[in-house]
Design an enzyme around this catalytic site. Structure first.
Site, PDB file in Angstrom:
ATOM      1  N   ASP A  57       3.113 -13.463  12.650  1.00  0.00           N
ATOM      2  CA  ASP A  57       1.755 -13.820  12.241  1.00  0.00           C
ATOM      3  C   ASP A  57       0.846 -12.586  12.366  1.00  0.00           C
ATOM      4  OD1 ASP A  57      -0.863 -14.748  12.121  1.00  0.00           O
ATOM      5  OD2 ASP A  57      -0.407 -16.620  13.144  1.00  0.00           O
ATOM      6  N   HIS A  74      -1.593   9.735  -1.171  1.00  0.00           N
ATOM      7  CA  HIS A  74      -1.708   8.456  -1.869  1.00  0.00           C
ATOM      8  C   HIS A  74      -1.465   8.648  -3.353  1.00  0.00           C
ATOM      9  CE1 HIS A  74      -3.231   4.911   0.325  1.00  0.00           C
ATOM     10  NE2 HIS A  74      -3.557   5.776   1.253  1.00  0.00           N
ATOM     11  N   GLU A 129       0.836  -1.216   0.000  1.00  0.00           N
ATOM     12  CA  GLU A 129       0.000   0.000   0.000  1.00  0.00           C
ATOM     13  C   GLU A 129       0.865   1.258   0.000  1.00  0.00           C
ATOM     14  OE1 GLU A 129      -3.229   0.031   2.867  1.00  0.00           O
ATOM     15  OE2 GLU A 129      -3.468   2.194   2.618  1.00  0.00           O
ATOM     16  N   LYS A 148      -7.406   0.464  11.555  1.00  0.00           N
ATOM     17  CA  LYS A 148      -6.814  -0.131  10.344  1.00  0.00           C
ATOM     18  C   LYS A 148      -5.527   0.615   9.995  1.00  0.00           C
ATOM     19  CE  LYS A 148      -6.243  -0.969   5.734  1.00  0.00           C
ATOM     20  NZ  LYS A 148      -5.301  -0.295   4.813  1.00  0.00           N
TER      21      LYS A 148
HETATM   22  P1  NAD Z   1       7.613 -22.429  17.134  1.00  0.00           P
HETATM   23  O1  NAD Z   1       6.703 -23.584  17.064  1.00  0.00           O
HETATM   24  O2  NAD Z   1       8.625 -22.291  16.051  1.00  0.00           O
HETATM   25  O3  NAD Z   1       8.315 -22.472  18.576  1.00  0.00           O
HETATM   26  C1  NAD Z   1       9.399 -21.663  18.941  1.00  0.00           C
HETATM   27  C2  NAD Z   1      10.665 -22.512  19.011  1.00  0.00           C
HETATM   28  O4  NAD Z   1      11.790 -21.679  19.216  1.00  0.00           O
HETATM   29  C3  NAD Z   1      10.610 -23.496  20.172  1.00  0.00           C
HETATM   30  O5  NAD Z   1      11.108 -24.738  19.752  1.00  0.00           O
HETATM   31  C4  NAD Z   1      11.565 -22.862  21.184  1.00  0.00           C
HETATM   32  O6  NAD Z   1      12.155 -23.834  22.046  1.00  0.00           O
HETATM   33  C5  NAD Z   1      12.581 -22.222  20.251  1.00  0.00           C
HETATM   34  N1  NAD Z   1      13.367 -21.122  20.821  1.00  0.00           N
HETATM   35  C6  NAD Z   1      14.686 -20.908  20.562  1.00  0.00           C
HETATM   36  N2  NAD Z   1      15.125 -19.817  21.204  1.00  0.00           N
HETATM   37  C7  NAD Z   1      14.084 -19.324  21.898  1.00  0.00           C
HETATM   38  C8  NAD Z   1      13.905 -18.169  22.730  1.00  0.00           C
HETATM   39  N3  NAD Z   1      14.907 -17.344  23.008  1.00  0.00           N
HETATM   40  N4  NAD Z   1      12.671 -17.942  23.228  1.00  0.00           N
HETATM   41  C9  NAD Z   1      11.637 -18.744  22.938  1.00  0.00           C
HETATM   42  N5  NAD Z   1      11.737 -19.863  22.168  1.00  0.00           N
HETATM   43  C10 NAD Z   1      12.952 -20.137  21.648  1.00  0.00           C
HETATM   44  O7  NAD Z   1       6.832 -21.057  17.147  1.00  0.00           O
HETATM   45  P2  NAD Z   1       5.753 -20.482  18.158  1.00  0.00           P
HETATM   46  O8  NAD Z   1       6.239 -19.122  18.479  1.00  0.00           O
HETATM   47  O9  NAD Z   1       5.431 -21.401  19.296  1.00  0.00           O
HETATM   48  O10 NAD Z   1       4.454 -20.396  17.259  1.00  0.00           O
HETATM   49  C11 NAD Z   1       4.356 -19.404  16.265  1.00  0.00           C
HETATM   50  C12 NAD Z   1       3.697 -19.978  15.045  1.00  0.00           C
HETATM   51  O11 NAD Z   1       2.436 -20.538  15.387  1.00  0.00           O
HETATM   52  C13 NAD Z   1       3.426 -18.927  14.022  1.00  0.00           C
HETATM   53  O12 NAD Z   1       3.917 -19.378  12.793  1.00  0.00           O
HETATM   54  C14 NAD Z   1       1.900 -18.840  13.990  1.00  0.00           C
HETATM   55  O13 NAD Z   1       1.445 -18.495  12.706  1.00  0.00           O
HETATM   56  C15 NAD Z   1       1.489 -20.214  14.376  1.00  0.00           C
HETATM   57  N6  NAD Z   1       0.142 -20.434  14.949  1.00  0.00           N
HETATM   58  C16 NAD Z   1      -0.646 -19.401  15.343  1.00  0.00           C
HETATM   59  C17 NAD Z   1      -1.903 -19.672  15.888  1.00  0.00           C
HETATM   60  C18 NAD Z   1      -2.752 -18.502  16.366  1.00  0.00           C
HETATM   61  O14 NAD Z   1      -2.251 -17.407  16.472  1.00  0.00           O
HETATM   62  N7  NAD Z   1      -4.039 -18.723  16.664  1.00  0.00           N
HETATM   63  C19 NAD Z   1      -2.333 -20.977  16.029  1.00  0.00           C
HETATM   64  C20 NAD Z   1      -1.483 -22.009  15.641  1.00  0.00           C
HETATM   65  C21 NAD Z   1      -0.227 -21.729  15.112  1.00  0.00           C
END
Ligand code: NAD
Length: 405
Positions: free
Chosen positions: A293, A391, A82, A277
């Protein structure tokens, strides 16, 4: 790394010259320069990411200038199609910079998961229900049993994430809510608060909720259904504030018109939706650039805007007694600098290098400041030339560039 985010003349460079500048300042490898030119995701990576992949789809990657947040300069990577978003936030950041910049902070990275517990054969306690007392007793005693088992449940949740616990994160708290009256009978909801450190944490929390669900059912004698995070992450709020002189905005009249526009958003949800927005224009652009996300952020922001039953603007603008304009923003921002797409997307990794944030919390604070800047840019444009002029001039510039090659 020290640099000024002021970037005089960056606007007038070609895209190739801007990439050269980034490569120099951030010591980018040739493969990273290639990623900036091609989009940062290979078809093989994409194919492993989601289903039925049949191509790639790229968007512009830009850098917004002029941001000073908590006395530090930041270059802000943005991915958006945008026009006016990058220019608008850079311009607002320049105005705010002149009066000391943004002050921003973010709460601990607590994400909450919920576990729904149903009770077969238990009725909603309407006044004429013969089982009113029994139903209330079932829910109340289940509630008490969960709270009594708090330590055990927290330990169980932590056991599935030992590495996160080593990093200082993990399960923090358990709470329970009773819903007596629903159209399918009463239910309990168990909330698990979880410190996800530098990760957004959705997968971490979902796994933890699934891990404690069987014990939750056992303790309550109920049946567990939904086990998932809530995107209304109101224990993970980010805030930013700024103060600008009326002169820097273009005069006292502009400051007054900005407050008028703010108040319209406070009283009229049709305006509040567009006001928010505009804020998310900036926040989402940083979220996409850093592999976060943006749907989760959108859900959280709008649910938070509606938290008191109405739908409210996420920012506030008011005049100080000396005529300065004071702005602030508060919203949930569950963002990470590890995990998710950041693990594989090369441009998202470059974006995080450019931002140079040390934690997910710092990223959330920066994004709150970007949201506030974006809102200031939109309100100032509305109060002065109107949104379309900015814009359309950018649009004209793009057409001119396209036609001159
Ligand atoms: P992820 O599954 O990749 O988990 C994070 C990983 O990073 C873990 O294995 C953790 O041990 C590791 N890690 C390494 N260094 C770290 C640090 N310093 N701090 C924290 N963790 C560390 O990701 P996530 O963050 O658990 O999930 C995010 C994903 O989930 C996004 O892609 C999102 O789109 C998706 N998701 C979102 C929803 C929702 O928002 N409703 C639902 C399901 C999935």
């Amino acid at each position: 790394m020290t640099y000024s985010s002021r970037l005089e003349g960056f606007y007038n460079l070609t895209a190739g010259q801007r990439i050269e500048w980034l490569a120099q300042v951030f010591s980018l490898e040739p493969s990273e320069v290639d990623a900036l030119l091609s989009g940062g995701l290979t078809i093989e990576q994409a194919d492993r990411l989601v289903e039925n992949v049949s191509g790639l789809y790229t968007l512009p990657f830009s850098v917004a200038a002029n941001f000073t947040i908590n006395d530090r300069d930041y270059l802000i990577p943005m991915v958006t199609e945008e026009p006016s978003i990058v220019a608008g936030s850079s311009h607002a950041a320049k105005i705010v910079r002149a009066s000391g910049g943004f002050h921003a902070s973010a709460e601990d990275p607590i994400l909450v998961g919920q576990i729904q517990v149903m009770f077969e054969g238990v009725e909603s306690p309407y006044e004429d229900s013969p089982r009113l007392v029994e139903t209330i007793e079932t829910l109340r005693s289940s509630h008490a049993k969960i709270i009594a088992a708090r330590a055990e449940l927290l330990e169980q949740a932590n056991n599935v994430h030992p590495n996160l616990v080593k990093r200082g994160g993990g399960a923090r708290d358990i709470s329970v809510r009773e819903f007596f009256h629903t159209r399918i009978g009463p239910m309990l909801v168990v909330y698990l608060a979880f410190d996800t450190r530098d990760a957004m944490g959705a997968n971490l929390v979902n796994t933890a909720c699934e891990a404690i669900a069987p014990r939750t059912a056992e303790l309550t004698g109920g049946r567990v259904n939904v086990r998932i995070l809530t995107n209304l992450s109101d224990r993970r709020l980010a805030r930013a504030a700024c103060r600008v002189t009326a002169d820097a905005l273009g005069g006292a009249e502009v400051a007054r018109l900005i407050v008028e526009a703010q108040v319209l958003a406070e009283v009229d949800r049709y305006r509040a939706a567009t006001h928010n927005k505009g804020i998310l224009n900036g926040i989402d652009a940083v979220a996409v650039a850093t592999g976060n996300d943006f749907r989760a952020l959108e859900a959280g922001a709008h649910a938070y805007a509606a938290r008191d039953g109405g739908y409210r603007p996420l920012t506030n603008w008011e005049l100080a007694s000396n005529g300065d304009l004071i702005g602030s923003i508060e919203l949930p921002l569950a963002v990470g600098i590890v995990g998710g797409l950041t693990r594989i997307h090369q441009v998202a990794q470059i974006a995080l290098r450019i931002l140079d944030v040390q934690s997910g919390q710092e990223l959330a604070a920066v994004m709150a400041a970007v949201g506030l800047a974006q809102n200031l840019a939109a309100l100032r444009a509305l109060a002065t030339e109107g949104i379309q002029k900015g814009h359309m001039s950018l649009h004209a510039r793009r057409l001119e560039r396209a036609s001159t090659g």
